[in-house]
Design an enzyme around this catalytic site. Structure first.
Site, short mmCIF file in Angstrom:
data_model
loop_
_atom_site.label_atom_id
_atom_site.label_comp_id
_atom_site.label_asym_id
_atom_site.label_seq_id
_atom_site.Cartn_x
_atom_site.Cartn_y
_atom_site.Cartn_z
N ASP A 34 0.85 -1.19 0.00
CA ASP A 34 0.00 0.00 0.00
C ASP A 34 0.89 1.24 0.00
O ASP A 34 2.06 1.18 0.38
CB ASP A 34 -0.92 0.00 1.23
CG ASP A 34 -2.23 0.74 0.99
OD1 ASP A 34 -3.29 0.08 0.90
OD2 ASP A 34 -2.20 1.98 0.87
N ASP A 60 3.52 1.17 -4.57
CA ASP A 60 2.72 2.02 -5.45
C ASP A 60 2.55 1.27 -6.76
O ASP A 60 3.54 1.02 -7.47
CB ASP A 60 3.45 3.35 -5.67
CG ASP A 60 2.68 4.31 -6.55
OD1 ASP A 60 1.73 3.88 -7.24
OD2 ASP A 60 3.05 5.51 -6.57
N VAL A 61 1.32 0.88 -7.10
CA VAL A 61 1.11 0.04 -8.28
C VAL A 61 1.36 0.78 -9.59
O VAL A 61 1.36 0.15 -10.66
CB VAL A 61 -0.30 -0.59 -8.29
CG1 VAL A 61 -0.49 -1.50 -7.10
CG2 VAL A 61 -1.40 0.47 -8.37
N ASN A 87 -5.73 -5.50 -6.20
CA ASN A 87 -6.92 -4.88 -5.64
C ASN A 87 -6.91 -3.35 -5.66
O ASN A 87 -7.97 -2.73 -5.68
CB ASN A 87 -7.10 -5.37 -4.19
CG ASN A 87 -8.05 -4.53 -3.40
OD1 ASN A 87 -9.26 -4.59 -3.57
ND2 ASN A 87 -7.52 -3.69 -2.51
N TYR A 152 -14.19 5.43 -15.11
CA TYR A 152 -14.14 4.29 -14.19
C TYR A 152 -14.60 3.02 -14.88
O TYR A 152 -13.96 1.97 -14.78
CB TYR A 152 -15.02 4.60 -12.97
CG TYR A 152 -14.97 3.54 -11.89
CD1 TYR A 152 -13.86 3.41 -11.07
CD2 TYR A 152 -16.05 2.69 -11.68
CE1 TYR A 152 -13.81 2.45 -10.07
CE2 TYR A 152 -16.02 1.72 -10.68
CZ TYR A 152 -14.89 1.61 -9.88
OH TYR A 152 -14.87 0.65 -8.89
N LYS A 156 -12.38 -0.53 -15.57
CA LYS A 156 -12.77 -1.83 -15.02
C LYS A 156 -13.12 -2.82 -16.13
O LYS A 156 -12.87 -4.03 -16.00
CB LYS A 156 -13.94 -1.66 -14.05
CG LYS A 156 -13.58 -0.86 -12.79
CD LYS A 156 -12.46 -1.53 -12.00
CE LYS A 156 -12.21 -0.85 -10.67
NZ LYS A 156 -11.16 -1.53 -9.86
N THR A 187 -17.35 0.46 1.82
CA THR A 187 -15.89 0.55 1.76
C THR A 187 -15.51 2.02 1.72
O THR A 187 -16.37 2.90 1.80
CB THR A 187 -15.34 -0.20 0.52
OG1 THR A 187 -13.91 -0.20 0.58
CG2 THR A 187 -15.79 0.45 -0.77
#
Length: 274
Positions: A34, A60-61, A87, A152, A156, A187
């Site tokens: 994370d 950091d992705v 995720n 978004y 996805k 969430t």
């Protein structure tokens, strides 16, 4: 599964943290990656109470080198990893003419290319081990097409296509893929939401809070799907129904149905499906 080592991006909060806790409860060694150091430290303390060999690594992705460092560390300390959960994600809402290109780049770098990097970096490790399993977290937004969320939705939908392609690519190997497409659920996704409309954040937060499913519920479904090596993980019944209608109805009828549902959602008369 005989090996029990899992790595989760975005694992310090929200769904990622719930997934991490579920695996720790099952006795797995858990590594969370994370960008939030304080949240990572807090989550790690929880995890180590359940699974002492758990780890938190800053990751950091958007940086391939961060993911490579994780792969190197897990190879050195755990002799590999069995499940990689891609995720980490962020949200954007707005019409196509309102959303700046910079926001498109931000969302795609994290939601799509973050997953691509995770798969790209860990596939060679899985191949060397002779086994492994990817869990790619997309959304019902990737299967449906809710208005005012093109950025978004597109990010996805690309994760859906990537995951389906990888499932085909890994046929004949011992590498599995699970694709997770939840609808709105409780969430902290709204924290990362970028929008040009002040009312959109309140609307999204309302939808998140109204869901009957929690992050823990979805984490349980993911855990079971990996054990059974299932591909589609669609936790919400209404989301599954909406996807079925989209595939079966003529486009015009589906669009009218979606418009009606959105109107009801905004007035509080319907539950969310994406």
């Amino acid at each position: 599964m005989s090996h029990k080592r899992v790595f989760i991006t975005g694992g310090a909060s929200g769904l990622g943290r719930a997934i991490a806790l579920r695996y720790a409860q099952a006795g797995w060694r858990v590594c969370i990656g994370d960008v939030h150091a304080q949240r990572g430290a807090e989550a790690l303390a929880e995890l180590q109470a359940l699974s002492p060999r758990s780890l938190f690594l800053t990751c950091d992705v958007t940086r391939e080198e961060d993911l490579r460092e994780v792969a190197t560390r897990l190879t050195a300390e755990w002799d590999g990893v069995d499940v990689v959960v891609n995720n980490a994600g962020v949200a954007q809402a707005g019409t196509i003419d309102e959303v700046p290109i910079a926001d498109w780049q931000w969302v795609l770098e994290i939601n799509l290319l973050g997953v691509v990097r995770g798969c790209h970096v860990f596939t060679p490790l899985f191949k060397r081990q002779g086994h492994g399993h990817f869990v790619n977290v997309a959304s019902m937004a990737g299967l449906l097409d809710m208005p005012r969320m093109s950025c978004y939705n597109a990010s996805k939908a690309a994760v859906v296509s990537l995951s389906e392609t990888l499932q085909n690519e890994f046929v004949g190997t011992n590498i599995g893929v699970s694709l997770v497409c939840p609808s709105f659920f409780k969430t902290n996704l709204a924290e990362s939401l970028r929008t040009t409309n002040p009312g959109t954040r309140q609307f999204v937060e309302k939808l998140l809070s109204r869901s009957k499913l929690t992050a823990g519920d979805i984490a349980e479904q993911i855990f079971q799907a990996v054990e059974k090596r299932e591909f589609y993980v669609l936790p919400h019944a209404q989301g599954r129904q909406a996807w079925l209608l989209k595939r079966l109805l003529p486009r015009r009828l589906y669009t009218e149905l979606l418009k009606s549902q959105m109107s009801k959602m905004r007035t509080g008369g319907a539950s969310p499906s994406a």
